[in-house]
Motif scaffolding. Structure first.
Motif: not given
Length: 744
Positions: A347-355, A77-83, A358-365
């Motif tokens: 969503l947040w990963a795309g807004w903050l760092w671009g598409k 998850n790019p958000i928990t990684r950033f945290l 999100v790509e490796p995590y898109k299944v969450a959408l």
């Protein structure tokens, strides 16, 4: 199973950013486990490698690294990684302040961006009519304008919730007129226009109202254009992440669901002032603690401790770890489904760092619902990869936050099917994480589940507890037995079928065994509490109720340790009451408040509860009861703790005088018509026990309990008759003295 003590921790003073989505864990638990025997003696220390296969709790990883170990974390998850990266190496507070100032100074037309965005939240103070900024607006689901606002007026001091004005409503509607444009920009940062997942991104963005979405997209569009240093950009990105969370519609008002799991808009919700959320982020991020070395795989970290983050899934890491990193133990917070956080993270990963982010995590959408069978399947895959990369016998210390029976069944089944053997389970209450230790090993051929095995294990647990237990405790006792017998997963069944059969086995085992008593107003086995009809209380200590045993243990400890702090009391109790018998904080505080007083941060027995004082008081109460009996023209006789009134040589009334609230012991050692006499200071503790123990409450319905002070008052009555005595002792029930103890 050799049950180990529950490891207590401390609630963090500040839960930190995105805390409503992250596991609610206590601090100090993982560092305490790392120092315990046998792990601490053999494995911990400089150079030790730990593995967190889930990366679900940044704080847990950080604590382990600060304990002097190296932690390898898989973080998909790019958000928990950033945290985790931010917690490990936060920019200085000055960088956060400067980043926000830089953002606010950007021009939006002729205005500064800060002024422009704040103006969207202007409202009028109802008291002084000054223009001020609202802290939040309140909405009803499906309506096109807010119905109320919350503010704090700096001019006159007025604050709180007030009805929305016409200007508030018009402003919200005007902002909504350009919503389509900003909404398009928002989802284009997450997925391409022709992406098959476009629909899911659009659907997720519906959980943002026009005003906060405009604010967020305006800020995000400025992120790349600002000429900031790498450190300051990290700080600003962290603040914007706070704004992204503040802007969605899943903030219930009032906060009935403080920890949302599903992405759904409540019937009433709060629209936060997003710029104010950015400002509050300064405090959240500047209190994240000291720096810890943190690198992305395969960069090296020092032997003295640090964090290595693998940006991917566990199965991709397995072969690399097997060759290069000797894992001494596995730690982690086992994830439970959270569709809200996982979808918003994409969503947040795309807004903050671009598409690309999100790509490796898109299944969450795409996925909208997660059931426990899905969870078991996902966990089993992770446990399988984990077991493949570990030598046999490696311990896995896992925390299962916000436990419920289905979550435990899912996790235990997945681990068991992957070859992990259960070593220890410690459970305090349904509000605390369950602590589980597994060990890696070889998969064994599963056995057929046995209802008798399940029933006997639950019966044995209830007998050891000596009082009814919550269904979560009963269910966990049964799961332990099924896991030890290797009967949780059958090879011919998928996980959905396995979980259904396990749940059905529990239901039939409990409902079809006359030894079990269900204390509940409903039929569902998960409601109410479960007790045993075949293990009555006994006067012997080993068969006493858990609450009575804890009371004795605490008082004994305080007699030997005057001025003990709460943590010392807990450290004394948990090794004595291990596994599923861990006493709750509520019970401990109920006993402490009954016997002791707090002084300079420590607990000491009250003067009247010291042994010598209590003995004198007991003798005084016996003398008092004897005096009342003589006034009522009865003969009296004392036998140890019981005083009996006689008339014509026959017993008329007996009194059992207690210095404690050991009601279970008193009920088992006295005749049914004996009056139980307790100090007034025990009334709240007695009432607490009645609340937690429906079996005790049922027994006490036919018994009478009076307090010392009532007998003293009766003795002072000028005219006392046998009839008035009976009326008096019925006038002061225990339940009236519950006080604030029920909050624990």
């Amino acid at each position: 199973m050799d049950f180990q003590p529950y490891i207590p921790g401390m609630k963090p003073a500040d839960p930190g950013p995105l805390s409503r989505f992250l596991p609610p864990l206590e601090e100090g638990v993982i560092s305490a486990w790392l120092s315990t025997q046998p792990f601490g003696a053999v494995h911990s220390g400089p150079g030790t490698w730990l593995l967190d296969p889930f990366g679900f709790s940044p704080r847990l990883v950080l604590e382990a690294a600060r304990s002097g170990t190296r932690v390898l974390v898989t973080a998909n998850n790019p958000i928990t990684r950033f945290l985790l990266e931010m917690f490990a190496n936060p920019p200085p507070e000055s960088e956060f302040i400067a980043a926000l100032a830089d953002l606010g100074a950007v021009k939006k037309g002729d205005e500064r961006l800060a002024g422009h965005l704040q103006s969207l939240y202007l409202t009028k103070c109802e008291k002084c009519n000054q223009q001020i900024y609202a802290n939040a607006f309140l909405w009803r689901k499906g309506e096109d304008a807010p119905y109320a606002r919350i503010y704090e007026c700096k001019h006159c001091g007025d604050s709180g919730e007030h009805p929305a004005t016409e200007e508030d409503i018009e402003r919200a509607k005007k902002i909504a007129e350009t919503d389509a444009l900003h909404r398009t920009r928002a989802f284009e940062k997450v997925v391409a226009l022709n992406d098959e997942d476009r629909f899911y991104a659009e659907e997720a963005i519906q959980y943002y109202l026009p005003r906060p979405l405009y604010v967020i997209t305006t800020i995000v569009n400025r992120l790349d254009s600002l000429n900031l240093s790498a450190e300051r950009k990290r700080a600003l990105t962290a603040l914007v992440l706070i704004a992204c969370d503040a802007g969605n519609t899943i903030w219930a008002h009032p906060a009935e669901r403080p920890r949302p799991k599903q992405l759904s808009t409540p019937s009433q919700f709060r629209e936060h002032n997003v710029w104010m959320a950015l400002e509050r982020g300064l405090t959240l991020w500047s209190e994240t603690g000291s720096t810890v070395p943190c690198e992305a795989w395969p960069k090296k970290i020092p032997e003295s401790g640090g964090i290595c983050i693998y940006e991917g899934r566990l199965k991709d890491l397995a072969q690399l770890v097997k060759k290069e990193i000797p894992i001494s133990a596995v730690i982690g917070s086992v994830p439970r489904p959270n569709q809200a956080f996982w979808t918003l993270s994409a969503l947040w990963a795309g807004w903050l760092w671009g598409k690309e982010a999100v790509e490796p995590y898109k299944v969450a959408l795409r996925r909208r619902r997660y059931d426990w069978a899905w969870n078991a399947t996902a966990l089993h895959s992770a446990f399988n990869h984990l077991n493949d990369l570990l030598p046999d016998g490696i311990p896995f210390f896992a925390l299962l936050p916000e436990p419920e029976p289905s979550f435990l069944t899912s996790a235990f089944t997945a681990a068991n099917a992957a070859g992990f053997s259960l070593v220890n389970v410690a459970l305090r209450t349904e509000h605390d994480p369950v602590q589980v230790t597994w060990k890696s090993g070889k998969k064994e051929k599963p056995q057929t589940a046995d209802a008798a095995l399940l029933q006997n294990s639950i019966q044995e647990y209830l007998a050891s507890r000596g009082e009814p237990a919550s269904y979560l405790h009963v269910h966990t006792a049964g799961l332990i037995a099924l896991a030890e017998a290797n009967t949780l997963k059958q090879p011919e069944h998928e996980f959905d079928e396995t979980l259904r059969k396990t749940n059905a086995l529990f239901e039939s085992a409990l409902k079809n065994d006359e030894r079990f008593v269900h204390y509940s107003t409903g039929e569902n086995v998960e409601t109410g509490m479960w007790g045993s009809s075949t293990s009555p209380r006994s006067g012997s200590a080993q068969n006493e109720s858990l609450s009575d045993q804890v009371e004795v243990a605490i008082v004994t400890f305080l007699q030997k340790n005057q001025h003990a702090i709460y943590l010392e009391v807990e450290d004394e109790l948990n090794p004595r009451f291990t596994g599923l018998l861990t006493p709750s904080k509520g019970l401990i505080y109920a006993v402490l408040n009954s016997y002791a007083e707090k002084e300079s941060g420590g607990w000491k027995l009250r003067a009247e509860d010291l042994s010598s004082a209590r003995r004198n008081e007991l003798n005084n109460i016996f003398t008092l009861i004897e005096a009342i009996g003589k006034r009522l023209e009865y003969k009296t006789r004392r036998d140890d703790k019981t005083l009996t009134w006689f008339e014509n040589g026959k017993p008329v009334r007996s009194f059992y005088v207690m210095a404690s609230a050991l009601l279970g012991r008193a009920l088992e050692t006295t005749a049914p018509d004996t009056i139980l006499v307790i100090p007034g200071g025990r009334a709240a503790l007695a009432a607490y026990k009645l609340q937690r123990d429906p079996a005790l409450a049922a027994q006490l319905k036919t018994r009478r309990v009076v307090k010392y002070r009532l007998l003293r008052a009766i003795l002072e009555v000028p005219i006392l008759t046998r009839d008035s005595f009976e009326e008096q002792i019925a006038s002061d029930p225990v339940e009236k003295s519950t006080g604030q103890m029920m909050m624990f």
